[in-house]
Design a protein around this motif. Structure first.
Motif, PDB file in Angstrom:
ATOM      1  N   ASP A   5       0.373  -1.189  -0.113  1.00 21.33           N
ATOM      2  CA  ASP A   5       0.185  -0.087   0.219  1.00 21.33           C
ATOM      3  C   ASP A   5       0.497   1.552  -0.076  1.00 21.33           C
ATOM      4  OD1 ASP A   5      -2.376  -1.503   0.103  1.00 21.33           O
ATOM      5  OD2 ASP A   5      -2.294  -1.158   2.118  1.00 21.33           O
ATOM      6  N   ASN A   6       2.246   0.720   0.375  1.00 21.40           N
ATOM      7  CA  ASN A   6       2.782   1.969   0.496  1.00 21.40           C
ATOM      8  C   ASN A   6       3.998   2.291  -0.784  1.00 21.40           C
ATOM      9  OD1 ASN A   6       1.306   3.439   3.160  1.00 21.40           O
ATOM     10  ND2 ASN A   6       2.647   1.889   4.272  1.00 21.40           N
ATOM     11  N   GLY A   7       3.654   2.046  -1.293  1.00 24.54           N
ATOM     12  CA  GLY A   7       4.998   1.652  -2.827  1.00 24.54           C
ATOM     13  C   GLY A   7       5.899   0.275  -2.354  1.00 24.54           C
ATOM     14  N   SER A   8       6.774   0.594  -3.244  1.00 23.73           N
ATOM     15  CA  SER A   8       7.391  -0.835  -3.111  1.00 23.73           C
ATOM     16  C   SER A   8       8.968  -0.074  -2.417  1.00 23.73           C
ATOM     17  CB  SER A   8       8.138  -1.203  -4.774  1.00 23.73           C
ATOM     18  OG  SER A   8       8.952  -2.310  -4.368  1.00 23.73           O
ATOM     19  N   GLU A   9       9.143  -1.757  -1.669  1.00 17.77           N
ATOM     20  CA  GLU A   9      10.910  -1.388  -1.141  1.00 17.77           C
ATOM     21  C   GLU A   9      12.186  -1.329  -2.107  1.00 17.77           C
ATOM     22  OE1 GLU A   9      11.800  -3.952   1.624  1.00 17.77           O
ATOM     23  OE2 GLU A   9      10.144  -3.741   2.916  1.00 17.77           O
ATOM     24  N   TYR A 170       8.066  -5.181  -4.277  1.00 16.19           N
ATOM     25  CA  TYR A 170       9.420  -6.222  -4.356  1.00 16.19           C
ATOM     26  C   TYR A 170      10.802  -6.011  -3.220  1.00 16.19           C
ATOM     27  CZ  TYR A 170       6.789  -5.971  -9.046  1.00 16.19           C
ATOM     28  OH  TYR A 170       5.896  -6.522  -9.825  1.00 16.19           O
ATOM     29  N   CYS A 171      11.013  -6.976  -2.819  1.00 10.61           N
ATOM     30  CA  CYS A 171      11.917  -6.433  -1.540  1.00 10.61           C
ATOM     31  C   CYS A 171      13.417  -6.830  -1.824  1.00 10.61           C
ATOM     32  CB  CYS A 171      11.405  -6.920  -0.482  1.00 10.61           C
ATOM     33  SG  CYS A 171      11.464  -8.426  -0.601  1.00 10.61           S
ATOM     34  N   GLY A 172      13.764  -7.441  -3.036  1.00  2.54           N
ATOM     35  CA  GLY A 172      14.862  -7.630  -3.382  1.00  2.54           C
ATOM     36  C   GLY A 172      15.098  -8.832  -3.454  1.00  2.54           C
ATOM     37  N   PRO A 173      16.083  -9.445  -4.262  1.00  2.00           N
ATOM     38  CA  PRO A 173      16.922  -8.668  -4.847  1.00  2.00           C
ATOM     39  C   PRO A 173      16.158  -7.843  -6.652  1.00  2.00           C
ATOM     40  CG  PRO A 173      17.558 -10.909  -5.675  1.00  2.00           C
ATOM     41  CD  PRO A 173      16.391 -11.246  -5.057  1.00  2.00           C
ATOM     42  N   LEU A 189      10.277 -11.351  -9.701  1.00  2.00           N
ATOM     43  CA  LEU A 189      11.031 -11.304  -9.165  1.00  2.00           C
ATOM     44  C   LEU A 189      10.533 -10.090  -7.612  1.00  2.00           C
ATOM     45  CD1 LEU A 189      13.919  -8.250 -10.709  1.00  2.00           C
ATOM     46  CD2 LEU A 189      14.123 -10.090  -9.406  1.00  2.00           C
ATOM     47  N   ALA A 190       8.891 -10.427  -7.443  1.00  2.00           N
ATOM     48  CA  ALA A 190       8.107 -10.251  -6.681  1.00  2.00           C
ATOM     49  C   ALA A 190       8.243 -10.987  -5.419  1.00  2.00           C
ATOM     50  CB  ALA A 190       6.466 -10.257  -6.920  1.00  2.00           C
ATOM     51  N   CYS A 191       7.958 -10.419  -4.335  1.00  9.11           N
ATOM     52  CA  CYS A 191       8.281 -11.461  -3.059  1.00  9.11           C
ATOM     53  C   CYS A 191       6.720 -11.627  -2.420  1.00  9.11           C
ATOM     54  CB  CYS A 191       9.053 -11.148  -1.944  1.00  9.11           C
ATOM     55  SG  CYS A 191       8.626  -8.600  -1.635  1.00  9.11           S
ATOM     56  N   SER A 192       6.149 -11.392  -2.800  1.00  6.66           N
ATOM     57  CA  SER A 192       4.780 -11.470  -2.737  1.00  6.66           C
ATOM     58  C   SER A 192       4.263 -13.267  -3.106  1.00  6.66           C
ATOM     59  CB  SER A 192       3.594 -10.571  -3.070  1.00  6.66           C
ATOM     60  OG  SER A 192       4.162  -9.652  -2.991  1.00  6.66           O
ATOM     61  N   ASP A 193       3.660 -13.942  -2.833  1.00  2.02           N
ATOM     62  CA  ASP A 193       2.879 -15.524  -2.310  1.00  2.02           C
ATOM     63  C   ASP A 193       2.369 -15.240  -4.139  1.00  2.02           C
ATOM     64  OD1 ASP A 193       2.066 -17.771  -3.067  1.00  2.02           O
ATOM     65  OD2 ASP A 193       0.217 -17.203  -1.308  1.00  2.02           O
ATOM     66  N   MET A 194       3.380 -15.944  -5.179  1.00  3.00           N
ATOM     67  CA  MET A 194       3.723 -15.644  -6.678  1.00  3.00           C
ATOM     68  C   MET A 194       1.911 -16.533  -7.015  1.00  3.00           C
ATOM     69  SD  MET A 194       4.147 -13.007  -6.914  1.00  3.00           S
ATOM     70  CE  MET A 194       4.355 -13.436  -8.822  1.00  3.00           C
ATOM     71  N   SER A 195       1.599 -17.438  -5.870  1.00  3.32           N
ATOM     72  CA  SER A 195       0.793 -18.762  -6.323  1.00  3.32           C
ATOM     73  C   SER A 195      -0.194 -18.118  -6.955  1.00  3.32           C
ATOM     74  CB  SER A 195      -0.185 -19.399  -6.199  1.00  3.32           C
ATOM     75  OG  SER A 195      -0.428 -18.799  -4.142  1.00  3.32           O
ATOM     76  N   VAL A 196      -1.624 -16.930  -6.565  1.00  3.35           N
ATOM     77  CA  VAL A 196      -2.105 -16.164  -7.287  1.00  3.35           C
ATOM     78  C   VAL A 196      -1.838 -15.200  -8.145  1.00  3.35           C
ATOM     79  CG1 VAL A 196      -4.114 -14.647  -6.543  1.00  3.35           C
ATOM     80  CG2 VAL A 196      -3.548 -16.286  -5.666  1.00  3.35           C
ATOM     81  N   ALA A 197      -0.783 -14.559  -8.364  1.00  4.64           N
ATOM     82  CA  ALA A 197      -0.525 -13.674  -8.715  1.00  4.64           C
ATOM     83  C   ALA A 197      -0.234 -14.172 -10.688  1.00  4.64           C
ATOM     84  CB  ALA A 197       1.299 -12.098  -8.801  1.00  4.64           C
ATOM     85  N   GLU A 198       1.005 -16.076 -10.518  1.00  2.56           N
ATOM     86  CA  GLU A 198       0.886 -16.493 -11.440  1.00  2.56           C
ATOM     87  C   GLU A 198      -0.301 -16.619 -12.200  1.00  2.56           C
ATOM     88  OE1 GLU A 198       3.529 -19.296 -10.697  1.00  2.56           O
ATOM     89  OE2 GLU A 198       4.869 -18.019 -10.161  1.00  2.56           O
ATOM     90  N   LEU A 199      -1.049 -17.291 -11.812  1.00  2.00           N
ATOM     91  CA  LEU A 199      -3.029 -17.476 -12.183  1.00  2.00           C
ATOM     92  C   LEU A 199      -2.977 -16.239 -12.460  1.00  2.00           C
ATOM     93  CD1 LEU A 199      -5.168 -19.652 -12.628  1.00  2.00           C
ATOM     94  CD2 LEU A 199      -5.835 -19.276 -10.264  1.00  2.00           C
ATOM     95  N   VAL A 200      -3.433 -15.141 -12.023  1.00  2.40           N
ATOM     96  CA  VAL A 200      -4.423 -13.434 -12.047  1.00  2.40           C
ATOM     97  C   VAL A 200      -2.896 -13.600 -13.580  1.00  2.40           C
ATOM     98  CG1 VAL A 200      -5.024 -11.316 -12.358  1.00  2.40           C
ATOM     99  CG2 VAL A 200      -5.175 -13.401  -9.877  1.00  2.40           C
ATOM    100  N   ASP A 201      -2.257 -13.328 -13.785  1.00  2.00           N
ATOM    101  CA  ASP A 201      -1.212 -13.221 -14.588  1.00  2.00           C
ATOM    102  C   ASP A 201      -1.657 -13.603 -15.999  1.00  2.00           C
ATOM    103  OD1 ASP A 201       0.351 -11.807 -16.478  1.00  2.00           O
ATOM    104  OD2 ASP A 201       2.051 -13.420 -15.939  1.00  2.00           O
ATOM    105  N   PHE A 202      -1.269 -14.775 -15.803  1.00  2.00           N
ATOM    106  CA  PHE A 202      -2.384 -15.917 -16.946  1.00  2.00           C
ATOM    107  C   PHE A 202      -3.447 -15.829 -17.630  1.00  2.00           C
ATOM    108  CE2 PHE A 202      -3.241 -20.444 -17.855  1.00  2.00           C
ATOM    109  CZ  PHE A 202      -2.552 -20.672 -18.707  1.00  2.00           C
TER     110      PHE A 202
END
Length: 318
Positions: A5-9, A170-173, A189-202
């Motif tokens: 919510d406050n931007g990326s690191e 995005y917290c690195g690298p 590179l995203a440090c979030s839980d990518m299972s949902v992100a990958e499904l939504v992107d697909f």
């Protein structure tokens, strides 16, 4: 999946680009610079020829001029940054905001091209399946509306996808194994839980790509049926020749796009993405004008007339 919510690191990314010896990088710099200059020249010439030639003021060439204008910008979104990175390897950094802006314009132009190619397929469908009604259906105002809708839909749809990606954590690298900011490297590179992100992107990729592709394929299915009903072989060849160039462009564009954006993450190869990306970011905008012009007698005739007028103007001025 946690969203920021406050931007990326991460405040900037490092684009690795094409690694190798300095000699290899300079060779790639010369090669890509030549391809970039040729692409810009080809597409600008096509737009100028169509706009200045009354014989080409037809729906098919209106859409072709939009496609050429689009691809001149399309290649300019990614290649200049790549060229600068090859020339000055120390300057491979790109800010987070710059990365998101590059991703947005890249996706917006790619989505616009998807829709524009389907509009061009519809134009060919009307020309072949309803030739007597073609002037009535493809009126100048309607053609302009179709072209404007292609741009509006492309820039609107991509906005949601880029907003979603920009809100991931995005917290690195921050080192990206690519030569521009693309969806797959950013998700990696995203440090979030990518299972949902990958499904939504697909699913978004399937929606963006397969919608226009379905319209294109249905248009060509109807075209094929109409062509096969033509009794003479010469008539069938003439009818199909008007679609061959567009079919070749569609095949090249969608083959690369579906390979990159519409496959599950498990099928991703390590370096193949970067190589395939060169196809649709550099080679496709370069060869599309050649495909259209070499097979089109009207465009070649207009080019010759324009060259003759330019030669006469130069001789007169000297």
């Amino acid at each position: 999946m946690s969203l920021r919510d406050n931007g990326s690191e991460v405040t900037e990314f490092v684009l690795l680009g094409f690694v190798g010896s300095r000699g290899l990088q300079l060779g790639l710099l010369a090669l890509f610079l030549l391809a970039y200059m040729l692409t810009i020249t080809e597409n600008v010439v096509i737009v100028a020829v169509i706009r200045t030639s009354p014989l080409l003021h037809k729906p098919m060439y209106l859409f072709l001029s939009h496609l050429s204008f689009l691809e001149a910008w399309y290649i300019s979104v990614t290649v200049p940054k790549m060229l600068f990175s090859l020339a000055v390897p120390e300057c491979r950094h790109i800010s987070f905001a710059g990365c998101m802006a590059q991703l947005y314009f890249f996706l917006a132009l790619a989505c616009t091209e998807c829709v524009l190619l389907s509009v061009m397929a519809y134009d060919r469908y009307v020309a072949i399946c309803s030739p007597l009604r073609y002037p009535t259906i493809m009126r100048p105002g309607f053609c302009s509306l179709l072209a404007a809708s292609s741009w509006l839909s492309g820039f609107s749809v991509s906005m949601g996808k880029v907003f979603f990606i920009s809100r991931l954590g995005y917290c690195g690298p921050n080192t990206m194994n690519h030569f521009f900011c693309d969806v797959s490297p950013l998700l990696n590179l995203a440090c979030s839980d990518m299972s949902v992100a990958e499904l939504v992107d697909f699913l978004l990729a399937l929606l963006i790509l397969l919608g226009p592709l379905a319209l294109t394929m249905s248009s060509y299915a109807a075209i094929l049926g109409a062509v096969l009903r033509i009794p003479s072989a010469s008539g069938r060849q003439k009818a199909f020749s008007t679609c061959a160039s567009h079919l070749a462009v569609v095949a090249i564009f969608y083959s690369a796009s579906l390979f990159i954006y519409a496959r599950p993450r498990a099928l991703y190869a390590f370096e193949y993405n970067k190589l395939v990306s060169v196809v649709y970011t550099v080679l496709t905008p370069l060869v599309n004008p050649i495909i259209y012009c070499l097979r089109n007698q009207e465009v070649k005739g207009a080019l010759r007339r324009l060259a003759q007028r330019a030669g006469q103007a130069l001789r007169a001025s000297s």
